[in-house]
Design a protein around this motif. Structure first.
Motif, PDB file in Angstrom:
ATOM      1  N   PRO A 285     -16.457  34.408 122.119  1.00  0.00           N
ATOM      2  CA  PRO A 285     -15.582  33.451 121.254  1.00  0.00           C
ATOM      3  C   PRO A 285     -15.898  32.086 122.232  1.00  0.00           C
ATOM      4  CG  PRO A 285     -14.224  34.525 121.531  1.00  0.00           C
ATOM      5  CD  PRO A 285     -15.466  35.153 122.182  1.00  0.00           C
ATOM      6  N   VAL A 286     -17.055  31.146 122.599  1.00  0.00           N
ATOM      7  CA  VAL A 286     -17.182  30.143 123.511  1.00  0.00           C
ATOM      8  C   VAL A 286     -17.908  29.739 122.491  1.00  0.00           C
ATOM      9  CG1 VAL A 286     -17.543  31.669 125.876  1.00  0.00           C
ATOM     10  CG2 VAL A 286     -19.137  31.159 124.390  1.00  0.00           C
ATOM     11  N   PRO A 287     -17.823  27.996 122.830  1.00  0.00           N
ATOM     12  CA  PRO A 287     -18.277  27.624 122.102  1.00  0.00           C
ATOM     13  C   PRO A 287     -19.216  26.964 122.309  1.00  0.00           C
ATOM     14  CG  PRO A 287     -16.212  26.412 123.519  1.00  0.00           C
ATOM     15  CD  PRO A 287     -16.594  27.595 123.901  1.00  0.00           C
ATOM     16  N   GLY A 288     -20.515  26.721 122.185  1.00  0.00           N
ATOM     17  CA  GLY A 288     -22.041  26.353 122.447  1.00  0.00           C
ATOM     18  C   GLY A 288     -22.573  28.191 122.140  1.00  0.00           C
ATOM     19  N   SER A 289     -22.162  28.815 121.961  1.00  0.00           N
ATOM     20  CA  SER A 289     -22.827  29.712 121.540  1.00  0.00           C
ATOM     21  C   SER A 289     -24.104  30.082 120.781  1.00  0.00           C
ATOM     22  CB  SER A 289     -21.055  31.306 121.221  1.00  0.00           C
ATOM     23  OG  SER A 289     -21.234  31.054 119.628  1.00  0.00           O
ATOM     24  N   GLN A 290     -23.818  28.973 119.972  1.00  0.00           N
ATOM     25  CA  GLN A 290     -25.180  28.942 119.425  1.00  0.00           C
ATOM     26  C   GLN A 290     -26.275  28.784 119.836  1.00  0.00           C
ATOM     27  OE1 GLN A 290     -25.795  30.798 116.357  1.00  0.00           O
ATOM     28  NE2 GLN A 290     -23.474  30.841 116.586  1.00  0.00           N
TER      29      GLN A 290
ATOM     30  N   ASP B  50     -23.373  36.608 120.956  1.00  0.00           N
ATOM     31  CA  ASP B  50     -23.053  35.960 119.919  1.00  0.00           C
ATOM     32  C   ASP B  50     -21.323  36.565 119.823  1.00  0.00           C
ATOM     33  OD1 ASP B  50     -24.305  34.444 118.066  1.00  0.00           O
ATOM     34  OD2 ASP B  50     -25.289  36.285 117.210  1.00  0.00           O
TER      35      ASP B  50
END
Length: 189
Positions: A130-135, A127
């Motif tokens: 800060p990368v896209p798709g981290s969820q 978490d």
């Protein structure tokens, strides 16, 4: 000096570089100001920044505001401790949700601290990046890490419930509050 002792004790100094730089910036705001001006000047010479004076003024305002915040925290250490304590409680409450889901499924055998530590490790590992798709990565990590805690039949449902409370419920509450404030602001105009 700290780097010397870390190196002597066999710890990687690169592990604390970000923390050390953050502390250095807090204690030496003039240094960050000079570095920023150097970068702005270089980018201006390379024609990447077109409005040098405007950018420099914004940078000066940013650094002044940052310096004011650091000075405020230095002079009001009790507020800093309160913020640290509240942040710790907030993070622990998020990590506790997984344990409550575990107990809600009538499971036992793993303690609260074990489950909270596993959830904290997922948070730290994924978490904070800060990368896209981290969820999606967080949910994949959840399944990998908690496969030893939850039975396979309850792993996906536990992830859905805990992620719904930890992420999606908070997102929904934030959306409702933001919408409410926007409606109030429009009515007051």
């Amino acid at each position: 000096m700290q780097l010397f002792y870390m190196n002597r004790d066999g710890r990687k100094t690169s592990n604390s570089t970000v923390t050390l730089m953050t502390v250095a910036v807090m204690l030496c705001p003039g240094l960050i100001h000079k570095i920023g001006l150097y970068v702005i000047c270089a980018l201006s010479r390379w024609k990447i920044i077109r409005h040098y004076d405007e950018t420099k003024m914004k940078w000066d305002l940013f650094v002044d505001g940052y310096g004011d915040a650091v000075l405020f925290l230095k002079n009001h250490k009790e507020i800093l401790w309160e913020l640290a304590g509240l942040t710790f409680l907030q993070r622990c409450s998020v990590f506790l949700v997984t344990y409550l889901v575990y107990r809600g499924f009538s499971l036992s055998g793993s303690g609260v601290f074990t489950i909270m530590a596993l959830q904290a490790s997922i948070y730290i590992a994924v978490d904070m990046l800060p990368v896209p798709g981290s969820q999606g990565i967080t949910e994949l990590m959840y399944q990998k890490v908690f496969s030893a805690i939850f039975p396979l039949s309850l792993l996906t449902p536990s992830m859905i419930v805990s992620r719904s409370v930890n992420f999606y419920l908070l997102l929904l509450i934030s959306m409702i509050i933001s919408g409410y404030r926007n409606i109030i602001r429009k009515i007051q105009k």
